[in-house]
Write a protein that holds these residues in place. Structure first.
Motif, PDB file in Angstrom:
ATOM      1  N   PHE A  32      50.377  64.924  -5.540  1.00 43.42           N
ATOM      2  CA  PHE A  32      50.552  65.417  -6.793  1.00 43.42           C
ATOM      3  C   PHE A  32      49.439  65.141  -7.729  1.00 43.42           C
TER       4      PHE A  32
ATOM      5  N   LEU B  66      58.064  61.427 -11.990  1.00 42.37           N
ATOM      6  CA  LEU B  66      57.799  62.960 -11.896  1.00 42.37           C
ATOM      7  C   LEU B  66      59.113  63.706 -12.086  1.00 42.37           C
TER       8      LEU B  66
ATOM      9  N   ASP C 243      47.016  65.950 -11.525  1.00 38.72           N
ATOM     10  CA  ASP C 243      47.207  66.564 -13.011  1.00 38.72           C
ATOM     11  C   ASP C 243      46.397  68.037 -12.828  1.00 38.72           C
ATOM     12  N   THR C 244      47.245  68.932 -13.584  1.00 34.27           N
ATOM     13  CA  THR C 244      46.724  70.037 -13.410  1.00 34.27           C
ATOM     14  C   THR C 244      45.351  70.359 -14.077  1.00 34.27           C
TER      15      THR C 244
ATOM     16  N   SER D  56      49.758  74.884  -9.792  1.00 31.82           N
ATOM     17  CA  SER D  56      50.705  74.772 -10.552  1.00 31.82           C
ATOM     18  C   SER D  56      52.104  74.562 -10.303  1.00 31.82           C
TER      19      SER D  56
ATOM     20  N   HIS E 264      44.836  61.884  -9.539  1.00 27.89           N
ATOM     21  CA  HIS E 264      45.909  61.576  -8.693  1.00 27.89           C
ATOM     22  C   HIS E 264      47.117  61.090  -9.612  1.00 27.89           C
ATOM     23  N   VAL E 265      48.327  61.509  -9.275  1.00 31.49           N
ATOM     24  CA  VAL E 265      49.711  61.052  -9.981  1.00 31.49           C
ATOM     25  C   VAL E 265      50.530  60.325  -9.077  1.00 31.49           C
TER      26      VAL E 265
ATOM     27  N   THR F 163      54.855  69.293 -14.763  1.00 28.38           N
ATOM     28  CA  THR F 163      54.031  70.520 -13.895  1.00 28.38           C
ATOM     29  C   THR F 163      52.853  69.804 -13.373  1.00 28.38           C
ATOM     30  N   TYR F 164      52.508  69.889 -11.927  1.00 28.41           N
ATOM     31  CA  TYR F 164      51.354  69.162 -11.588  1.00 28.41           C
ATOM     32  C   TYR F 164      50.646  69.978 -10.379  1.00 28.41           C
ATOM     33  N   LYS F 165      49.523  70.081 -10.083  1.00 30.92           N
ATOM     34  CA  LYS F 165      48.919  70.557  -8.905  1.00 30.92           C
ATOM     35  C   LYS F 165      49.565  69.810  -7.882  1.00 30.92           C
TER      36      LYS F 165
ATOM     37  N   ASP G 199      42.763  66.963 -12.517  1.00 31.52           N
ATOM     38  CA  ASP G 199      42.948  66.688 -10.962  1.00 31.52           C
ATOM     39  C   ASP G 199      43.147  65.114 -10.630  1.00 31.52           C
TER      40      ASP G 199
END
Length: 268
Positions: A13, A75, A15-16, A218, A21-22, A192-194, A19
């Protein structure tokens, strides 16, 4: 080409926008990609179908992780895991089995709180070892109350209440130099995440494993999940609804799937 979907490696996952990393899940037990759509019929006489078209196209990823990943919980809850310093939110329990003639017990740790009401209650245990009769804290011990001395962590038991062999239960809140905390708030939801799913196909002709990536620009993480406690280890269920972009210059991409060979990376 013909492939068999072999195994998922992990889900990343990010950040949109940046980018960054989460969270990463790498103990996955299963994963499912589902696409759906509503079909609209154009009908003629006697209900005959003249034409059909699809609308309301949807895409969803569901997965189960064999370990409970606190980053993923954050998340799903729309919050962040926090490191709390000098926190007093954790309830601590001590049990003391008395010997004949005992009138005091000494705590292992110092309770937090306002002096004179740090502990609030102690309990006489029932036959199952659980709290039963309660006794409140007071300045001096009596038949219905106990006293506590902060300097020595000594509890003076209620007078003529406990006998040898009985158990005293004390619940209190010590101060921890550090602990981690995740909070579920009613007004916060999953973000909402990439979403990048990494795994392998097996080429059915060569029988070689081919790396794959499924990239969702997304993905809305659902706040709905169950964590079951019981005779089986809990798994962490995740649902991601893939979203279409509303930006004017963006393609309406739910996801892209890539198969690739790392030996073809160009470093020059």
């Amino acid at each position: 080409m013909k492939y068999a979907l072999k195994k998922v490696k992990d889900i990343i996952f990010a950040d949109t926008v940046t980018d960054e990393h989460v969270c990463t899940l790498n103990d996955l037990t299963d994963i499912k990609l589902s696409n759906g759509a509503d079909t609209v019929d154009a009908t003629g006489s006697d209900g005959s179908i003249l034409a059909q078209w699809d609308t309301k196209k949807t895409s969803e990823i569901t997965a189960s992780n064999g370990a409970i990943e606190t980053g993923m919980l954050a998340l799903q809850l729309g919050t962040e895991e926090q490191v709390v310093l000098n926190g007093t939110g954790v309830r601590y329990r001590e049990k003391f089995t008395l010997k004949s003639g005992d009138t005091t017990v000494t705590l292992t740790h110092k309770p937090s709180g306002t002096e004179g009401s740090e502990i609030k209650f102690i309990y006489k245990a029932d036959s199952n070892g659980n709290p039963d009769t309660s006794y409140a804290q007071a300045a001096e011990a009596s038949a219905t109350a106990f006293a506590y001395t902060p300097a020595t962590k000594v509890i003076t038991l209620p007078t003529d209440v406990f006998t040898g062999g009985e158990t005293v239960i004390v619940d209190y809140y010590p101060t921890y130099s550090e602990y981690k905390q995740i909070t579920d708030k009613s007004n916060e939801f999953g973000g909402t995440y990439k979403v990048i799913v990494r795994g392998w196909f097996t080429d059915l002709c060569s029988h070689k494993d081919i790396p794959l990536q499924l990239v969702c620009p997304s993905g809305k993480v659902s706040a709905k999940f169950d964590l079951e406690f019981g005779d089986k280890a809990a798994v962490q269920d995740i649902t991601i609804n893939n979203l279409s972009s509303a930006c004017a210059n963006d393609d309406k991409v739910f996801w892209d799937m890539f198969t690739y060979d790392d030996t073809k990376i160009v470093d020059a």
